[in-house]
Design an enzyme around this catalytic site. Structure first.
Site, PDB file in Angstrom:
ATOM      1  N   GLU A 138     -16.612  52.320  26.332  1.00 51.73           N
ATOM      2  CA  GLU A 138     -15.253  52.264  25.776  1.00 51.73           C
ATOM      3  C   GLU A 138     -14.757  50.821  25.872  1.00 51.73           C
ATOM      4  O   GLU A 138     -14.808  50.221  26.935  1.00 51.73           O
ATOM      5  CB  GLU A 138     -14.334  53.217  26.563  1.00 51.73           C
ATOM      6  CG  GLU A 138     -12.840  53.005  26.353  1.00 51.73           C
ATOM      7  CD  GLU A 138     -12.390  53.099  24.896  1.00 51.73           C
ATOM      8  OE1 GLU A 138     -12.721  54.086  24.230  1.00 51.73           O
ATOM      9  OE2 GLU A 138     -11.705  52.151  24.425  1.00 51.73           O
ATOM     10  N   ARG A 188     -22.159  70.093  30.560  1.00 52.80           N
ATOM     11  CA  ARG A 188     -22.222  71.530  30.862  1.00 52.80           C
ATOM     12  C   ARG A 188     -23.467  72.163  30.260  1.00 52.80           C
ATOM     13  O   ARG A 188     -24.034  73.085  30.804  1.00 52.80           O
ATOM     14  CB  ARG A 188     -20.966  72.243  30.332  1.00 52.80           C
ATOM     15  CG  ARG A 188     -19.724  71.984  31.186  1.00 52.80           C
ATOM     16  CD  ARG A 188     -18.638  73.022  30.941  1.00 52.80           C
ATOM     17  NE  ARG A 188     -18.052  72.924  29.622  1.00 52.80           N
ATOM     18  CZ  ARG A 188     -17.082  72.078  29.287  1.00 52.80           C
ATOM     19  NH1 ARG A 188     -16.600  71.244  30.192  1.00 52.80           N
ATOM     20  NH2 ARG A 188     -16.595  72.050  28.074  1.00 52.80           N
ATOM     21  N   CYS A 214      -1.161  63.080  22.418  1.00 56.01           N
ATOM     22  CA  CYS A 214      -0.245  64.046  21.784  1.00 56.01           C
ATOM     23  C   CYS A 214       1.095  64.141  22.520  1.00 56.01           C
ATOM     24  O   CYS A 214       2.111  64.489  21.924  1.00 56.01           O
ATOM     25  CB  CYS A 214      -0.896  65.422  21.720  1.00 56.01           C
ATOM     26  SG  CYS A 214      -2.499  65.378  20.928  1.00 56.01           S
ATOM     27  N   ALA A 274     -10.615  61.053  23.177  1.00 55.38           N
ATOM     28  CA  ALA A 274     -10.732  62.515  23.059  1.00 55.38           C
ATOM     29  C   ALA A 274     -12.152  62.929  22.654  1.00 55.38           C
ATOM     30  O   ALA A 274     -12.822  63.690  23.363  1.00 55.38           O
ATOM     31  CB  ALA A 274      -9.702  63.026  22.057  1.00 55.38           C
ATOM     32  N   VAL A 314     -18.810  47.671  21.872  1.00 56.83           N
ATOM     33  CA  VAL A 314     -20.100  47.751  21.178  1.00 56.83           C
ATOM     34  C   VAL A 314     -20.005  46.946  19.884  1.00 56.83           C
ATOM     35  O   VAL A 314     -19.092  47.144  19.080  1.00 56.83           O
ATOM     36  CB  VAL A 314     -20.480  49.219  20.885  1.00 56.83           C
ATOM     37  CG1 VAL A 314     -21.801  49.285  20.129  1.00 56.83           C
ATOM     38  CG2 VAL A 314     -20.566  50.006  22.183  1.00 56.83           C
ATOM     39  N   SER A 324     -10.026  58.923  28.195  1.00 55.29           N
ATOM     40  CA  SER A 324      -9.585  60.314  28.161  1.00 55.29           C
ATOM     41  C   SER A 324      -8.077  60.514  28.322  1.00 55.29           C
ATOM     42  O   SER A 324      -7.636  61.282  29.158  1.00 55.29           O
ATOM     43  CB  SER A 324     -10.311  61.072  29.291  1.00 55.29           C
ATOM     44  OG  SER A 324     -10.040  62.445  29.231  1.00 55.29           O
TER      45      SER A 324
HETATM   46  C1  FAD Z   1       1.900  60.019  19.246  1.00 57.45           C
HETATM   47  C2  FAD Z   1       0.693  60.840  18.895  1.00 57.45           C
HETATM   48  C3  FAD Z   1       0.798  62.209  18.795  1.00 57.45           C
HETATM   49  C4  FAD Z   1      -0.315  62.971  18.461  1.00 57.45           C
HETATM   50  N1  FAD Z   1      -0.180  64.322  18.383  1.00 57.45           N
HETATM   51  C5  FAD Z   1      -1.247  65.081  18.086  1.00 57.45           C
HETATM   52  C6  FAD Z   1      -1.155  66.494  18.045  1.00 57.45           C
HETATM   53  O1  FAD Z   1      -0.087  67.059  18.299  1.00 57.45           O
HETATM   54  N2  FAD Z   1      -2.271  67.211  17.728  1.00 57.45           N
HETATM   55  C7  FAD Z   1      -3.466  66.590  17.458  1.00 57.45           C
HETATM   56  O2  FAD Z   1      -4.461  67.261  17.180  1.00 57.45           O
HETATM   57  N3  FAD Z   1      -3.585  65.239  17.489  1.00 57.45           N
HETATM   58  C8  FAD Z   1      -2.518  64.483  17.799  1.00 57.45           C
HETATM   59  N4  FAD Z   1      -2.642  63.121  17.847  1.00 57.45           N
HETATM   60  C9  FAD Z   1      -3.914  62.506  17.446  1.00 57.45           C
HETATM   61  C10 FAD Z   1      -4.927  62.482  18.562  1.00 57.45           C
HETATM   62  O3  FAD Z   1      -4.404  61.839  19.696  1.00 57.45           O
HETATM   63  C11 FAD Z   1      -6.132  61.724  18.041  1.00 57.45           C
HETATM   64  O4  FAD Z   1      -6.653  62.469  16.979  1.00 57.45           O
HETATM   65  C12 FAD Z   1      -7.175  61.522  19.097  1.00 57.45           C
HETATM   66  O5  FAD Z   1      -6.757  60.537  20.003  1.00 57.45           O
HETATM   67  C13 FAD Z   1      -8.448  61.064  18.460  1.00 57.45           C
HETATM   68  O6  FAD Z   1      -9.364  60.866  19.494  1.00 57.45           O
HETATM   69  P1  FAD Z   1     -10.694  60.077  19.232  1.00 57.45           P
HETATM   70  O7  FAD Z   1     -11.393  59.992  20.537  1.00 57.45           O
HETATM   71  O8  FAD Z   1     -11.431  60.684  18.103  1.00 57.45           O
HETATM   72  O9  FAD Z   1     -10.234  58.641  18.716  1.00 57.45           O
HETATM   73  P2  FAD Z   1      -9.316  57.475  19.426  1.00 57.45           P
HETATM   74  O10 FAD Z   1      -8.254  58.131  20.209  1.00 57.45           O
HETATM   75  O11 FAD Z   1      -8.996  56.583  18.334  1.00 57.45           O
HETATM   76  O12 FAD Z   1     -10.357  56.852  20.420  1.00 57.45           O
HETATM   77  C14 FAD Z   1     -11.480  56.130  19.994  1.00 57.45           C
HETATM   78  C15 FAD Z   1     -11.845  55.134  21.065  1.00 57.45           C
HETATM   79  O13 FAD Z   1     -13.027  54.468  20.651  1.00 57.45           O
HETATM   80  C16 FAD Z   1     -12.962  53.142  21.104  1.00 57.45           C
HETATM   81  N5  FAD Z   1     -13.833  52.302  20.295  1.00 57.45           N
HETATM   82  C17 FAD Z   1     -13.764  52.100  18.956  1.00 57.45           C
HETATM   83  N6  FAD Z   1     -14.713  51.230  18.575  1.00 57.45           N
HETATM   84  C18 FAD Z   1     -15.385  50.878  19.688  1.00 57.45           C
HETATM   85  C19 FAD Z   1     -16.467  49.989  19.940  1.00 57.45           C
HETATM   86  N7  FAD Z   1     -17.024  49.290  18.965  1.00 57.45           N
HETATM   87  N8  FAD Z   1     -16.916  49.860  21.207  1.00 57.45           N
HETATM   88  C20 FAD Z   1     -16.345  50.573  22.219  1.00 57.45           C
HETATM   89  N9  FAD Z   1     -15.307  51.401  22.042  1.00 57.45           N
HETATM   90  C21 FAD Z   1     -14.833  51.561  20.788  1.00 57.45           C
HETATM   91  C22 FAD Z   1     -11.498  52.763  20.918  1.00 57.45           C
HETATM   92  O14 FAD Z   1     -11.155  51.698  21.786  1.00 57.45           O
HETATM   93  C23 FAD Z   1     -10.782  54.048  21.281  1.00 57.45           C
HETATM   94  O15 FAD Z   1     -10.343  54.026  22.611  1.00 57.45           O
HETATM   95  C24 FAD Z   1      -1.559  62.334  18.206  1.00 57.45           C
HETATM   96  C25 FAD Z   1      -1.676  60.943  18.331  1.00 57.45           C
HETATM   97  C26 FAD Z   1      -0.570  60.201  18.685  1.00 57.45           C
HETATM   98  C27 FAD Z   1      -0.702  58.707  18.830  1.00 57.45           C
END
Ligand code: FAD
Length: 278
Positions: free
Chosen positions: A34, A23, A44, A12, A88, A40
């Protein structure tokens, strides 16, 4: 010369940053690294796949028109070079480079601007038998597919969800809608303990109980009962709750190892410290 922006993490935060940046700056070179296989995806909606309301798992990482949001999509449609399978391993802030491993080969990539979108990892319970078959997290796409597969292939009638936070509660409702007998175990004395005070949580508790979910509040999980390597129940400080499938939803921990090793400040909550601009 165009700036090169490297983004670590492609779910996300990472992909939203990449798209928004494109943009605002049509010339920047944007590279996303990744480590996982997917970009992507919208976690949720995962509980609604378990309940059966969302039929097609692909809808979590496809556009509404059914196009996969993969590396090719981001290259062609967004002008972003998003690479999967790239872990990474180090950031050199002085040299402005990141080191990553792709297909076993170590590579170095210089950057002008670096974005950390490394997200979090679900907490595992450090308890006996916690790795038994039938015990799952519910965070990554493959967790969801594993839970769904077991529900289809094994004779699951009783499910225990450990943790009454948002994910635990959403999943409990989804499992209930799938016709399962669902128990929620929460060591604190209320539902949604990070969100609600006791008074509000008691109102919710009444509704949840009426919906047919079994609540075990103020009950601490101490282990799992297992037969032939497969879970048969959750052991709490008050007894054993039978279960053929268990989901541990006790929260997530931020992935801060890279940031820490690069000398970035970690805040009091254990996350990367940010300033007033984020
Ligand atoms: C069942 C469920 C329901 C949810 N419902 C909601 C909701 O209703 N509302 C809401 O706001 N949020 C919700 N969430 C939470 C939301 O999905 C997360 O907050 C969101 O996915 C966070 O995105 P992110 O990109 O910050 O982190 P992540 O989704 O954790 O993605 C981080 C990425 O970084 C990659 N990464 C990490 N370290 C490295 C590295 N060293 N090298 C390369 N890649 C790396 C990981 O592989 C991962 O793919 C929900 C989550 C779940 C599981």
């Amino acid at each position: 010369m165009a700036k090169r922006v490297v983004i670590i993490g492609g779910v996300a935060t990472g992909m939203k940053t990449a798209s928004r940046l494109r943009r605002r700056d049509k010339d920047a070179e944007i590279i996303v690294l990744e480590r996982g296989p997917q970009l992507s995806y919208g976690a949720c909606g995962f509980p609604y796949f378990i309940s059966g309301e969302v039929k097609n798992f692909n809808s979590f990482d496809h556009t509404p028109q059914g196009v996969a949001r993969d590396s090719e999509f981001f290259r062609k449609v967004k002008g972003v070079d998003a690479r999967v399978g790239c872990n990474v391993t180090a950031i050199d802030r002085a040299a402005k480079t990141v080191t990553y491993v792709e297909n076993g080969a170590e590579k170095t990539l210089p950057y002008d601007v670096l974005v950390l979108g490394t997200g979090s990892t679900p907490v595992k319970l450090p308890l006996p038998n916690a790795d038994a078959e039938g015990i799952h997290s519910f965070w990554f796409p493959w967790d969801v597919l594993a839970v769904d597969k077991e529900l289809k292939e094994r004779k699951v009638t009783d499910v225990v969800i450990i943790g009454a936070g948002f994910i635990g509660m959403e999943l409990a409702e989804a499992m209930k809608n799938r016709g399962l007998n669902v128990s929620i175990v929460e060591m604190q004395d209320r539902l949604l303990p990070q969100m609600l005070d006791k008074e509000m949580a008691d109102l919710l508790k009444r509704n949840i109980k009426n919906s047919g979910l079994n609540l075990h509040l103020g009950e601490k999980t101490v282990g799992f009962t297992v037969e032939n390597g497969v879970v048969t129940g959750v052991e709490t400080d008050k007894g054993i709750i039978p279960a053929q499938l268990v989901v541990v939803a006790v929260g997530v921990r931020p992935n801060v190892e890279l940031a820490k090793a690069a000398g970035l400040e970690i805040g009091p909550t254990g996350c990367i410290a940010v300033n007033e601009y984020l």
